[in-house]
Design an enzyme around this catalytic site. Structure first.
Site, PDB file in Angstrom:
ATOM      1  N   LEU A   1      72.085 113.903  26.873  1.00 51.14           N
ATOM      2  CA  LEU A   1      72.729 112.905  27.722  1.00 51.14           C
ATOM      3  C   LEU A   1      71.923 111.619  27.793  1.00 51.14           C
ATOM      4  O   LEU A   1      72.465 110.553  28.044  1.00 51.14           O
ATOM      5  CB  LEU A   1      72.923 113.456  29.145  1.00 51.14           C
ATOM      6  CG  LEU A   1      73.804 114.695  29.271  1.00 51.14           C
ATOM      7  CD1 LEU A   1      73.860 115.166  30.718  1.00 51.14           C
ATOM      8  CD2 LEU A   1      75.216 114.415  28.759  1.00 51.14           C
ATOM      9  N   GLY A   2      70.613 111.702  27.596  1.00 46.33           N
ATOM     10  CA  GLY A   2      69.778 110.512  27.660  1.00 46.33           C
ATOM     11  C   GLY A   2      68.318 110.863  27.469  1.00 46.33           C
ATOM     12  O   GLY A   2      67.918 112.028  27.518  1.00 46.33           O
TER      13      GLY A   2
ATOM     14  N   VAL B   1      67.192 114.336  28.888  1.00 47.29           N
ATOM     15  CA  VAL B   1      68.194 114.950  29.768  1.00 47.29           C
ATOM     16  C   VAL B   1      69.274 115.582  28.884  1.00 47.29           C
ATOM     17  O   VAL B   1      69.818 114.926  27.992  1.00 47.29           O
ATOM     18  CB  VAL B   1      68.826 113.924  30.721  1.00 47.29           C
ATOM     19  CG1 VAL B   1      69.873 114.602  31.601  1.00 47.29           C
ATOM     20  CG2 VAL B   1      67.759 113.267  31.582  1.00 47.29           C
TER      21      VAL B   1
ATOM     22  N   ASP C   1      63.697 101.681  42.929  1.00 46.20           N
ATOM     23  CA  ASP C   1      64.256 101.374  41.600  1.00 46.20           C
ATOM     24  C   ASP C   1      65.784 101.390  41.639  1.00 46.20           C
ATOM     25  O   ASP C   1      66.455 102.022  40.814  1.00 46.20           O
ATOM     26  CB  ASP C   1      63.748 102.364  40.552  1.00 46.20           C
ATOM     27  CG  ASP C   1      63.895 101.836  39.118  1.00 46.20           C
ATOM     28  OD1 ASP C   1      64.050 100.609  38.955  1.00 46.20           O
ATOM     29  OD2 ASP C   1      63.836 102.639  38.177  1.00 46.20           O
TER      30      ASP C   1
END
Length: 880
Positions: free
Chosen positions: A580-581, A588, A700
């Site tokens: 996913l990333g 992930v 963040d």
């Protein structure tokens, strides 16, 4: 007579030289790269028809298989030689060609990719796959038939010295490509349109009889002009010269013909349907009267688009100039429409019908992701070439997109700059020879691991000049000679963790194993010992989780947060098959527990800062619970494998929808949906500030950290930088500045004074992005403009339509929009005390949402894309 006799040879010589110069100028391919995919390595040829010089694709990619199309299709559609061979990619999800044009960034290029299936694999099954330009989606390749070739063409302004053309397997057949062509355009070509983004070719017409495509050498930029004729229309032709004064005018051969109605009172009607409902078009129409008109004749007409006068650069009505090209073009992206009708109609006083010589239709395409900083990328390509690295699937851009970051590479993503290389792990990569001197250009690298290779020679001094280098691992090689004094000094001071073998080389020992090395003063070289700390920490997490579950279950809640073994995580993620990333912490993955989808964040063994953030996120997620914060499902602490499992967010992050990365009509967010999402996010942040004890500052907040579930409900994520905050009102804490530039509170950045108003500032920036559809930072040749400054400049004009995202097409409540803009600007006030609290932000956003809902209820019902939102859910700052 003698003088004349001497003049003749001189004249002949002059003519020959002049002819040579003119031919060379006409045949100038210095701005071309022409690649025939699938021909034999090292082979080149000149096309018999176009005279374009083509080369093999071997030097531009290191994967794939070469094939020929089935011979039956060789003569179909009068195909070009380049489409008879191809390269297919049965391996890897993404495969990329990398080109580095000599003219470099800052130039506009026509980039064309060609495809012809031709049943090359004897399967007779047409594939479908995605085409990417750099890190961003370009289009999906679909084939109407086996024999028909497809050309994808885009006009693109380069922001990097590198061009990456990537093919992505989407599970619908093997990607392949037949040819890639790159054409440098003149500096002013299509400038007005490409200021808005890149231009994808929809169609380009040369109104003439016949079926021959006009291209190079007639068009020196090798644009493809398809001849198009209508039986119900008449055509004008001339052999006289037609002046084309500007570089983006069509070539002479195109302007020598024109279409006109058969009837003297007829109009020209051109209709088309867009491929995608959200496409914005740019239109270029080219006119030149190629008839010599009599004194009593007049050709004058108006141009209409969907019934409205065309808003071009010149006033209407218009009379085309005799044998001179005039171009009408869109000065802004045209409004989205399900169908377009272009009508050219004579005026009442015109004695002649209208004409058109050529037409170009383009759709606007945004490419928001920045590629890796060119200097860093050049180092990586040099390393790949020097050490002949072919086992790591290093293709495309090193840092983007996140899911395809090069193996062993760590990147820093800064919203105001290009991604930078900050760590490089080439351990056990079979490297031979000396350390590549190009590594000196990795100017912000903090971790370099070259261990367990066959590197030789001395340790170069340039490593001591890398000011940010904190970890250098060189053990397991064959270096000789002393350690450079600069490196040894940094190790002695404790600012560098240095690992180097003490081997018998015939030279003085320069260093030693990281666990035993000491300087003359007996101080050990600093070594990060994170593994044991992480293990201890996650064991504590396990006890905390059990305690939290028991405590929560006393109140009747069913919270299933549990520890999973590494083998269970492998099963959950189908052996980590779907990424996913990726980030500094690791990767992930998509997973399934029972019937529930989850996201699994696994900590990389080489991660440094990621380990600290990983622990902080796990700890925080155990203790906070709110419908607008991402939920923890479980964790893994199995020897060297550590991971966090949290709920899966099916619709990605907010930013991807604002900038159209998902490429589907359903991903477009209208005003009400945008207000609902930011309201959700505000509730999550309000809970962190006012519902938690002690309060928590996220540190963040940005669009990519606001995730959307299947119902588009927003939840805050990524708590690795979050920090508990003193409870006394008006206090602050002093801490190292972290976060994402562009979203960072200026007061926090300059003073290190962190308060909850630092989050408010970041949220205000997110709100401005959602309102305007603009990036946080806008760059032009002379300035870098922050979104708050951009909006502030537009506020002076007093027109809300100049501020709100033009993709919304003014479909929003004006009062709601003004309130949202005023709230966002209050959030980004330079002085923190003037910013609202998150309680106040939530109330103001609720008002914006109510106003827009009221407007929607009074609007006539129309067919629109429906998203599943839970609009009536109640919010409060207390946990679920």
């Amino acid at each position: 007579m003698k003088l004349f006799q001497g003049f003749v040879p001189m004249l002949v010589l002059f003519c020959l030289v002049l002819t040579s110069v003119l031919v060379h100028a006409q045949d100038d391919q210095s701005g071309f790269k022409s690649i025939d995919c699938g021909i034999v390595e090292g082979s080149t040829y000149t096309d018999n028809v176009t005279k374009i010089k083509y080369v093999s694709d071997v030097d531009f990619i290191d994967s794939g298989e070469i094939h020929n199309i089935f011979p039956t299709y060789d003569n179909s559609y009068d195909i070009d030689t380049q489409t008879t061979t191809l390269r297919s990619f049965p391996q890897n999800t993404r495969n990329c060609y990398t080109l580095k044009p000599s003219q470099g960034k800052g130039n506009r290029y026509l980039i064309r990719a060609s495809f012809q299936y031709g049943d090359y694999d004897f399967k007779g099954k047409l594939p479908k796959f995605d085409l990417y330009l750099g890190s961003d989606y370009w289009d999906t390749i679909r084939f109407p038939s086996s024999e028909e070739p497809i050309n994808m063409e885009i006009i693109h302004l380069l922001s990097s010295d590198y061009i990456h053309v990537c093919l992505v397997n989407t599970g619908h057949g093997t990607p392949f490509i037949s040819a890639i062509e790159l054409r440098l355009l003149a500096g002013d070509m299509y400038k007005e349109s490409t200021d808005f983004g890149s231009l994808c070719l929809f169609d380009r017409f040369n109104y003439d009889t016949g079926f021959t495509t006009v291209r190079y050498m007639d068009d020196k930029y090798d644009r493809l002009w398809s001849q198009f004729s209508w039986e119900s229309s008449a055509y004008l032709k001339t052999s006289d010269h037609v002046y084309t004064d500007f570089s983006d005018n069509p070539p002479q051969v195109v302007m020598n013909s024109a279409l006109t109605p058969n009837s003297p009172n007829g109009s020209i009607n051109i209709n088309w349907i867009p491929d995608n409902a959200t496409d914005h078009f740019f239109i270029y129409m080219h006119f030149a009267d190629i008839e010599i008109l009599k004194s009593n004749q007049l050709r004058e007409f108006n141009i209409y688009l969907n019934g409205n006068l065309f808003n071009g650069p010149f006033p209407l009505p218009f009379s085309p100039i005799n044998h001179t090209t005039t171009t009408f073009y869109s000065t802004l992206p045209e409004n989205v429409s399900p169908m377009y009708a272009l009508t050219i109609k004579k005026t009442k006083k015109s004695t002649l019908p209208p004409i058109i010589n050529a037409l170009e239709l383009y759709t606007l395409k945004q490419f928001p992701q920045m590629q890796t900083y060119d200097q860093d990328a050049a180092v990586l390509w040099s390393i790949k070439s020097t050490y002949k690295i072919n086992t790591k699937n290093w293709q495309g851009d090193p840092c983007t997109p996140h899911e395809f970051v090069w193996e062993g590479i760590g990147c820093n993503y800064n919203d105001t700059e290009f991604p930078r290389i900050v760590s490089l792990n080439l351990s056990s990569s079979g490297l031979n020879g000396g350390i590549d001197p190009g590594m000196a250009n990795l100017t912000i690298i903090h971790t370099l691991d070259l261990s367990n290779n066959n590197l030789t020679g001395t340790v170069p001094n340039f490593l001591s000049e890398l000011n940010f280098l904190r970890v250098l691992v060189l053990k397991g090689n064959n270096f000789v000679g002393p350690v450079p004094a600069g490196l040894q000094a940094k190790a002695d001071k404790g600012s560098l963790s240095l690992s180097l073998d003490d081997k018998s080389t015939g030279e003085p020992a320069s260093s030693c194993d990281m666990n035993t090395c000491k300087n003359k003063k007996g101080n050990k070289i600093i070594v990060p010992v994170t593994a044991s700390v992480a293990s201890l920490f996650l064991i504590l997490i396990a006890f905390t989780a059990v305690w939290m579950i028991k405590k929560q279950n006393k109140h009747g809640l069913d919270i299933r947060k549990k520890q999973y073994t590494y083998s269970e995580v492998q099963s959950i993620t189908d052996n980590f098959s779907v990424v996913l990333g990726r980030g500094g912490f690791g990767t992930v993955y998509h997973g399934i527990i029972g019937d529930t989808q989850v996201a699994v964040k696994m900590l990389s063994g080489s991660s440094l800062q990621g380990d600290k953030e990983f622990q902080a996120e796990a700890y925080l997620l155990l203790g906070i619970h709110h419908r607008n914060l991402i939920s923890l499902v479980g964790y893994c602490n199995d020897e060297s494998h550590k991971g966090i499992i949290y709920e899966f967010m099916a619709n990605g992050n907010l930013e991807s929808h604002i900038f159209g990365i998902f490429h589907t009509p359903s991903s477009f967010l209208n005003w009400q949906e945008r207000m609902q999402i930011v309201c959700d996010a505000a509730h999550g942040l309000e809970y962190m500030h006012h519902g938690c004890k002690p309060p928590i500052v996220h540190r963040d907040i940005k669009g990519t950290n606001i995730l959307l579930n299947e119902a588009f409900q927003a939840k805050l994520a990524d708590f690795g930088l979050s920090k508990a905050f003193p409870t006394e009102a008006g206090t602050h804490i002093s801490t190292t500045v972290v976060g994402t530039p562009g979203y960072l509170d200026p007061e926090y950045y300059t003073s290190n004074r962190l308060t909850e108003k630092s989050d408010v500032y970041s949220f205000g920036v997110v709100l401005l992005v959602v309102i305007t559809g603009q990036p946080v930072i806008t760059k032009n040749e002379n300035d870098i403009i922050h979104i708050s400054r951009l909006v502030n400049l537009k506020l002076a004009q007093g027109d809300i339509n100049n501020i709100v995202d033009p993709k919304l097409q003014r479909d929003f409540d004006v009062n709601s929009a003004w309130k949202a803009v005023e709230l966002a600007m209050a959030c980004v006030a330079h002085t923190p005390s003037r910013r609202p609290t998150m309680n106040e932000v939530v109330m103001e956003l609720n008002d914006c949402l109510v106003a827009e809902r009221a407007r929607q209820e009074t609007q006539p019902k129309k067919l629109t894309t429906i998203m599943s939102f839970n609009m009536e859910s109640a919010y409060d700052p207390t946990p679920l």
